[in-house]
Write a protein that holds these residues in place. Structure first.
Motif, PDB file in Angstrom:
ATOM      1  N   LEU A  24       0.827  -1.199   0.000  1.00 13.81           N
ATOM      2  CA  LEU A  24       0.000   0.000   0.000  1.00 13.81           C
ATOM      3  C   LEU A  24       0.868   1.258   0.000  1.00 13.81           C
ATOM      4  CD1 LEU A  24      -2.888  -0.909   2.481  1.00 13.81           C
ATOM      5  CD2 LEU A  24      -2.847  -1.083  -0.004  1.00 13.81           C
ATOM      6  N   TYR A  25       1.972   1.217   0.748  1.00 14.30           N
ATOM      7  CA  TYR A  25       2.861   2.379   0.796  1.00 14.30           C
ATOM      8  C   TYR A  25       3.383   2.695  -0.601  1.00 14.30           C
ATOM      9  CZ  TYR A  25       6.760   5.378   2.112  1.00 14.30           C
ATOM     10  OH  TYR A  25       7.625   6.445   2.214  1.00 14.30           O
ATOM     11  N   TYR A  26       3.734   1.675  -1.354  1.00  8.54           N
ATOM     12  CA  TYR A  26       4.246   1.866  -2.718  1.00  8.54           C
ATOM     13  C   TYR A  26       3.145   2.350  -3.665  1.00  8.54           C
ATOM     14  CZ  TYR A  26       5.594   0.581  -7.463  1.00  8.54           C
ATOM     15  OH  TYR A  26       5.826   0.603  -8.812  1.00  8.54           O
ATOM     16  N   LEU A  27       1.968   1.713  -3.612  1.00  7.96           N
ATOM     17  CA  LEU A  27       0.895   2.028  -4.560  1.00  7.96           C
ATOM     18  C   LEU A  27       0.246   3.387  -4.290  1.00  7.96           C
ATOM     19  CD1 LEU A  27      -0.886  -1.450  -4.848  1.00  7.96           C
ATOM     20  CD2 LEU A  27       0.623  -0.378  -6.516  1.00  7.96           C
ATOM     21  N   CYS A  28       0.248   3.833  -3.030  1.00  6.62           N
ATOM     22  CA  CYS A  28      -0.409   5.098  -2.686  1.00  6.62           C
ATOM     23  C   CYS A  28       0.498   6.312  -2.855  1.00  6.62           C
ATOM     24  CB  CYS A  28      -0.915   5.051  -1.247  1.00  6.62           C
ATOM     25  SG  CYS A  28      -2.258   3.884  -0.970  1.00  6.62           S
ATOM     26  N   LYS A  29       1.812   6.089  -2.956  1.00  7.50           N
ATOM     27  CA  LYS A  29       2.761   7.201  -3.014  1.00  7.50           C
ATOM     28  C   LYS A  29       2.479   8.099  -4.218  1.00  7.50           C
ATOM     29  CE  LYS A  29       6.447   8.956  -0.996  1.00  7.50           C
ATOM     30  NZ  LYS A  29       6.404   9.386   0.410  1.00  7.50           N
ATOM     31  N   GLY A  30       2.339   9.408  -3.955  1.00  9.27           N
ATOM     32  CA  GLY A  30       2.139  10.376  -5.030  1.00  9.27           C
ATOM     33  C   GLY A  30       0.727  10.464  -5.553  1.00  9.27           C
ATOM     34  N   LYS A  31      -0.244   9.829  -4.879  1.00  7.69           N
ATOM     35  CA  LYS A  31      -1.631   9.829  -5.347  1.00  7.69           C
ATOM     36  C   LYS A  31      -2.540  10.552  -4.375  1.00  7.69           C
ATOM     37  CE  LYS A  31      -1.328   5.376  -7.809  1.00  7.69           C
ATOM     38  NZ  LYS A  31      -1.879   4.002  -7.897  1.00  7.69           N
ATOM     39  N   THR A  32      -3.740  10.867  -4.838  1.00  4.48           N
ATOM     40  CA  THR A  32      -4.790  11.377  -3.968  1.00  4.48           C
ATOM     41  C   THR A  32      -5.727  10.224  -3.630  1.00  4.48           C
ATOM     42  OG1 THR A  32      -6.355  11.941  -5.728  1.00  4.48           O
ATOM     43  CG2 THR A  32      -4.651  13.577  -5.199  1.00  4.48           C
ATOM     44  N   ARG A  33      -6.614  10.475  -2.666  1.00  5.33           N
ATOM     45  CA  ARG A  33      -7.528   9.403  -2.256  1.00  5.33           C
ATOM     46  C   ARG A  33      -8.565   9.079  -3.328  1.00  5.33           C
ATOM     47  NH1 ARG A  33      -8.210   7.430   2.525  1.00  5.33           N
ATOM     48  NH2 ARG A  33     -10.479   7.473   2.417  1.00  5.33           N
ATOM     49  N   ASN A  34      -8.708   9.957  -4.324  1.00  2.00           N
ATOM     50  CA  ASN A  34      -9.664   9.695  -5.409  1.00  2.00           C
ATOM     51  C   ASN A  34      -9.071   8.832  -6.510  1.00  2.00           C
ATOM     52  OD1 ASN A  34     -11.770  11.202  -4.255  1.00  2.00           O
ATOM     53  ND2 ASN A  34     -10.916  13.112  -5.062  1.00  2.00           N
ATOM     54  N   ASP A  35      -7.753   8.592  -6.469  1.00  2.00           N
ATOM     55  CA  ASP A  35      -7.092   7.797  -7.505  1.00  2.00           C
ATOM     56  C   ASP A  35      -7.376   6.312  -7.319  1.00  2.00           C
ATOM     57  OD1 ASP A  35      -5.727   9.723  -9.126  1.00  2.00           O
ATOM     58  OD2 ASP A  35      -4.352  10.053  -7.467  1.00  2.00           O
ATOM     59  N   TYR A  36      -7.207   5.554  -8.420  1.00  6.91           N
ATOM     60  CA  TYR A  36      -7.284   4.095  -8.334  1.00  6.91           C
ATOM     61  C   TYR A  36      -6.056   3.573  -7.600  1.00  6.91           C
ATOM     62  CZ  TYR A  36     -11.070   4.164 -11.771  1.00  6.91           C
ATOM     63  OH  TYR A  36     -12.263   4.382 -12.410  1.00  6.91           O
ATOM     64  N   LEU A  37      -6.239   2.462  -6.872  1.00 10.65           N
ATOM     65  CA  LEU A  37      -5.136   1.907  -6.093  1.00 10.65           C
ATOM     66  C   LEU A  37      -4.023   1.398  -6.998  1.00 10.65           C
ATOM     67  CD1 LEU A  37      -3.956   1.104  -3.344  1.00 10.65           C
ATOM     68  CD2 LEU A  37      -5.209  -1.060  -3.523  1.00 10.65           C
ATOM     69  N   ILE A  38      -4.354   0.593  -7.999  1.00 12.07           N
ATOM     70  CA  ILE A  38      -3.344   0.139  -8.940  1.00 12.07           C
ATOM     71  C   ILE A  38      -3.453   0.975 -10.209  1.00 12.07           C
ATOM     72  CG2 ILE A  38      -3.360  -2.201  -7.989  1.00 12.07           C
ATOM     73  CD1 ILE A  38      -4.885  -3.127 -10.420  1.00 12.07           C
ATOM     74  N   ASN A  39      -2.426   0.945 -11.022  1.00 15.70           N
ATOM     75  CA  ASN A  39      -2.314   1.899 -12.129  1.00 15.70           C
ATOM     76  C   ASN A  39      -2.883   1.368 -13.442  1.00 15.70           C
ATOM     77  OD1 ASN A  39      -0.907   3.701 -10.407  1.00 15.70           O
ATOM     78  ND2 ASN A  39       0.956   2.515 -10.719  1.00 15.70           N
ATOM     79  N   CYS A  40      -4.068   0.775 -13.367  1.00 16.16           N
ATOM     80  CA  CYS A  40      -4.706   0.249 -14.573  1.00 16.16           C
ATOM     81  C   CYS A  40      -5.539   1.326 -15.260  1.00 16.16           C
ATOM     82  CB  CYS A  40      -5.582  -0.950 -14.219  1.00 16.16           C
ATOM     83  SG  CYS A  40      -6.396  -1.726 -15.629  1.00 16.16           S
ATOM     84  N   PHE A  41      -6.355   2.047 -14.485  1.00 13.34           N
ATOM     85  CA  PHE A  41      -7.214   3.089 -15.021  1.00 13.34           C
ATOM     86  C   PHE A  41      -6.792   4.457 -14.492  1.00 13.34           C
ATOM     87  CE2 PHE A  41     -10.296  -0.578 -14.622  1.00 13.34           C
ATOM     88  CZ  PHE A  41     -10.215  -0.933 -15.957  1.00 13.34           C
ATOM     89  N   SER A  42      -7.230   5.494 -15.192  1.00 15.18           N
ATOM     90  CA  SER A  42      -6.967   6.867 -14.768  1.00 15.18           C
ATOM     91  C   SER A  42      -8.295   7.558 -14.489  1.00 15.18           C
ATOM     92  CB  SER A  42      -6.202   7.626 -15.858  1.00 15.18           C
ATOM     93  OG  SER A  42      -6.134   9.008 -15.552  1.00 15.18           O
ATOM     94  N   ILE A  43      -8.339   8.309 -13.386  1.00 18.17           N
ATOM     95  CA  ILE A  43      -9.580   9.016 -13.046  1.00 18.17           C
ATOM     96  C   ILE A  43      -9.822  10.198 -13.977  1.00 18.17           C
ATOM     97  CG2 ILE A  43      -9.537   8.365 -10.616  1.00 18.17           C
ATOM     98  CD1 ILE A  43      -8.402  11.141 -10.014  1.00 18.17           C
ATOM     99  N   TYR A  90     -12.817  -0.318 -21.085  1.00 14.53           N
ATOM    100  CA  TYR A  90     -12.514  -0.771 -19.731  1.00 14.53           C
ATOM    101  C   TYR A  90     -11.957  -2.183 -19.750  1.00 14.53           C
ATOM    102  CZ  TYR A  90     -14.057   2.676 -16.264  1.00 14.53           C
ATOM    103  OH  TYR A  90     -14.141   3.764 -15.440  1.00 14.53           O
ATOM    104  N   HIS A  91     -12.650  -3.079 -20.434  1.00 10.95           N
ATOM    105  CA  HIS A  91     -12.238  -4.488 -20.458  1.00 10.95           C
ATOM    106  C   HIS A  91     -10.920  -4.663 -21.224  1.00 10.95           C
ATOM    107  CE1 HIS A  91     -15.695  -6.482 -18.561  1.00 10.95           C
ATOM    108  NE2 HIS A  91     -16.415  -5.483 -19.060  1.00 10.95           N
ATOM    109  N   ASN A  92     -10.774  -3.962 -22.351  1.00  9.20           N
ATOM    110  CA  ASN A  92      -9.536  -4.084 -23.126  1.00  9.20           C
ATOM    111  C   ASN A  92      -8.340  -3.547 -22.350  1.00  9.20           C
ATOM    112  OD1 ASN A  92     -10.962  -5.206 -25.219  1.00  9.20           O
ATOM    113  ND2 ASN A  92     -11.072  -3.327 -26.427  1.00  9.20           N
ATOM    114  N   ARG A  93      -8.536  -2.412 -21.692  1.00  5.41           N
ATOM    115  CA  ARG A  93      -7.464  -1.811 -20.909  1.00  5.41           C
ATOM    116  C   ARG A  93      -7.070  -2.721 -19.754  1.00  5.41           C
ATOM    117  NH1 ARG A  93      -2.853   0.480 -20.253  1.00  5.41           N
ATOM    118  NH2 ARG A  93      -2.609   1.548 -18.268  1.00  5.41           N
TER     119      ARG A  93
END
Length: 480
Positions: A332-351, A360-363
């Motif tokens: 969590l420390y790695y995935l949350c670094k540099g993000k806001t709470r509105n961001d996705y946890l993993i870097n698959c999608f962009s808000i 969505y499915h292809n991405r």
């Protein structure tokens, strides 16, 4: 010859409306002519055959429908007066009626209910889910390959279905894929009957193929090896960026085997950091009973957990997640670094980007495929030769719970599987402690990994980092 106006339910447009069509029926054959306007189903008056006033521009639309209906009705009357055999394609066309001759070529492409291929196309358009459409499109491609662009609906009988199954026997498909094609075939035929395109339905049955179990699992030994490898990376104080693919695989396990698509849709704001206890004290009894008070004070345990309340996209089943926080804190420390709470946890999608359902499915598929290509070299180092995908994490999690003798009722609830009415409505839901205990046991109780420490070296330095993470997860700092 019969003529009427219908809301064409076999086709759903992008704005969630259905097109209006003129329906021609003669000698069991049906032809539709779309008039160029559409309406929501709730705004269509099926008795008066008009669009109600709740629809925008309803007067203009109704005028278009009326004008097209009268035009086609007049052309039908001309055919009747001249004692000509009805030519559906010419009648619905815009060609000069006086120019008609029996030799006129059919150049008008429209829905033909006498063609089973057109009914399959209408069945595809009736679905909203991209995956379902893709399955039926694959079925359509098979039918075009086997029979061409026209299948007379009246030719479909028991003999036809037996021939269809024989053709599948000759094709190099798996038994499960053949069963999927049979399901699409029967569903499309029933769809035609329900919409009155097939006026003389034939009752037939197609024998299905024996189900072939698909091995999407890994052995329990390999499962513990993966967990052990993850903990070794933490013990060696490696940067999570170096083994991100392995960390996300383990995060999926810690999140109770979420399907990859569901994991990709988790936002940081969905994570709730809190403290739970293995005992829910009855405070009134605690105040009045010294023995009860002693039991609580000497047996109560506390644990930091991450709670997530989410739904499984495939079945829309509620999945309450309660995960031991210390187990996944470095991830969590790695995935949350540099993000806001509105961001996705993993870097698959962009808000900041909007996606269609197909995008969505292809991405998501592309993202986890790339991660899988990075994950497998790690697993080759511990002797795992078979390719591992991220959906296997879900199967591995369920298999691990079974090996740990976790009750199946609890497993079903934790992974969001649908069950019968008794299990849905009468069995109590698992407690937060029960769920977090499962994750804790997975990462700590087995001999192959029990001697490995979860916490990275340099504990004091890490504690400062963890404090920043905890403030972020509890919403006390806006950016991390």
């Amino acid at each position: 010859m019969k003529i009427g106006i219908e809301l064409f339910k076999g086709k759903l447009l992008k704005d969630n409306t259905n097109p209006i069509a003129i329906r021609l029926t003669h000698n069991g054959k049906t032809k539709y002519k779309f008039v160029g306007v559409s309406s929501k189903a709730k705004n269509w008056n099926n008795i008066k055959k008009v669009i109600s006033c709740r629809e925008s521009e309803y007067k203009i639309k109704n005028e278009i429908i009326k004008r097209e209906y009268n035009r086609i009705a007049e052309r039908l009357h001309w055919f009747e007066e001249n004692n000509l055999e009805f030519d559906f394609d010419f009648i619905i066309s815009n060609k000069d009626i006086e120019s008609y001759s029996i030799e006129t070529n059919n150049n008008v492409s429209d829905f033909d209910s006498n063609n089973f291929i057109d009914i399959i196309k209408a069945r595809i358009l009736s679905y909203n889910k991209v995956k379902t459409r893709e399955n039926y499109q694959a079925f359509l491609n098979v039918m075009l390959k086997l029979y061409g662009s026209f299948i007379n609906i009246n030719s479909i009988n028991q003999y036809f279905t037996l021939e269809f199954r024989n053709k599948l026997d000759e094709a190099n498909y798996s038994a499960n894929h053949k069963n999927s094609l049979i399901k699409c075939f029967t569903s499309s035929y029933k769809f035609g009957v329900e919409n009155r395109w097939i006026t003389r339905p034939y009752v037939f049955s197609i024998k299905k193929y024996a189900h072939e179990a698909i091995n999407r699992d890994i052995t329990f030994e390999d499962f513990t090896k993966i967990i052990g490898l993850f903990k070794k990376q933490i013990q060696a104080n490696f940067d999570v960026k170096y083994y991100e693919s392995l960390a996300i695989f383990c995060l999926d396990i810690a999140f109770q085997g979420l399907a990859p698509f569901d994991l990709a849709n988790i936002k940081i704001s969905d994570l709730e950091l809190c403290v739970i206890s293995n005992i829910d004290p009855n405070f009134e009894a605690k105040l009045n009973d010294e023995k009860y008070q002693y039991i609580i004070e000497n047996n109560q345990e506390f644990r930091e957990v991450i709670k997530i309340r989410t739904y499984r996209a495939k079945t829309n089943t509620f999945v309450p997640i309660c995960c031991d926080y210390n187990t996944i804190r470095p991830i969590l420390y790695y995935l949350c670094k540099g993000k806001t709470r509105n961001d996705y946890l993993i870097n698959c999608f962009s808000i900041n980007k909007e996606y269609s359902e197909k995008q969505y499915h292809n991405r998501c598929g592309s993202y986890f495929l790339q991660l899988s290509n990075k994950l497998n070299p790690f697993l080759h180092e511990i002797g795992m030769s078979n390719k591992v995908t991220y959906y296997i994490a879900r199967h591995a999690f369920i298999n691990a719970l079974d090996k740990m003798n976790i009750p199946h009722d609890l497993i079903r609830k934790m992974v969001g599987h649908k069950t019968n009415t008794l299990e849905k409505s009468y069995i109590n839901k698992p407690t937060d402690w029960e769920q977090s205990e499962v994750i804790f046991k997975i990462f700590n109780q087995y001999e192959t990994i029990q001697n490995l420490e979860l916490q990275a070296k340099g504990e004091r330095v890490c504690n400062i980092q963890w404090k920043e993470l905890e403030l972020f997860l509890t919403g006390q700092i806006p950016n991390y």
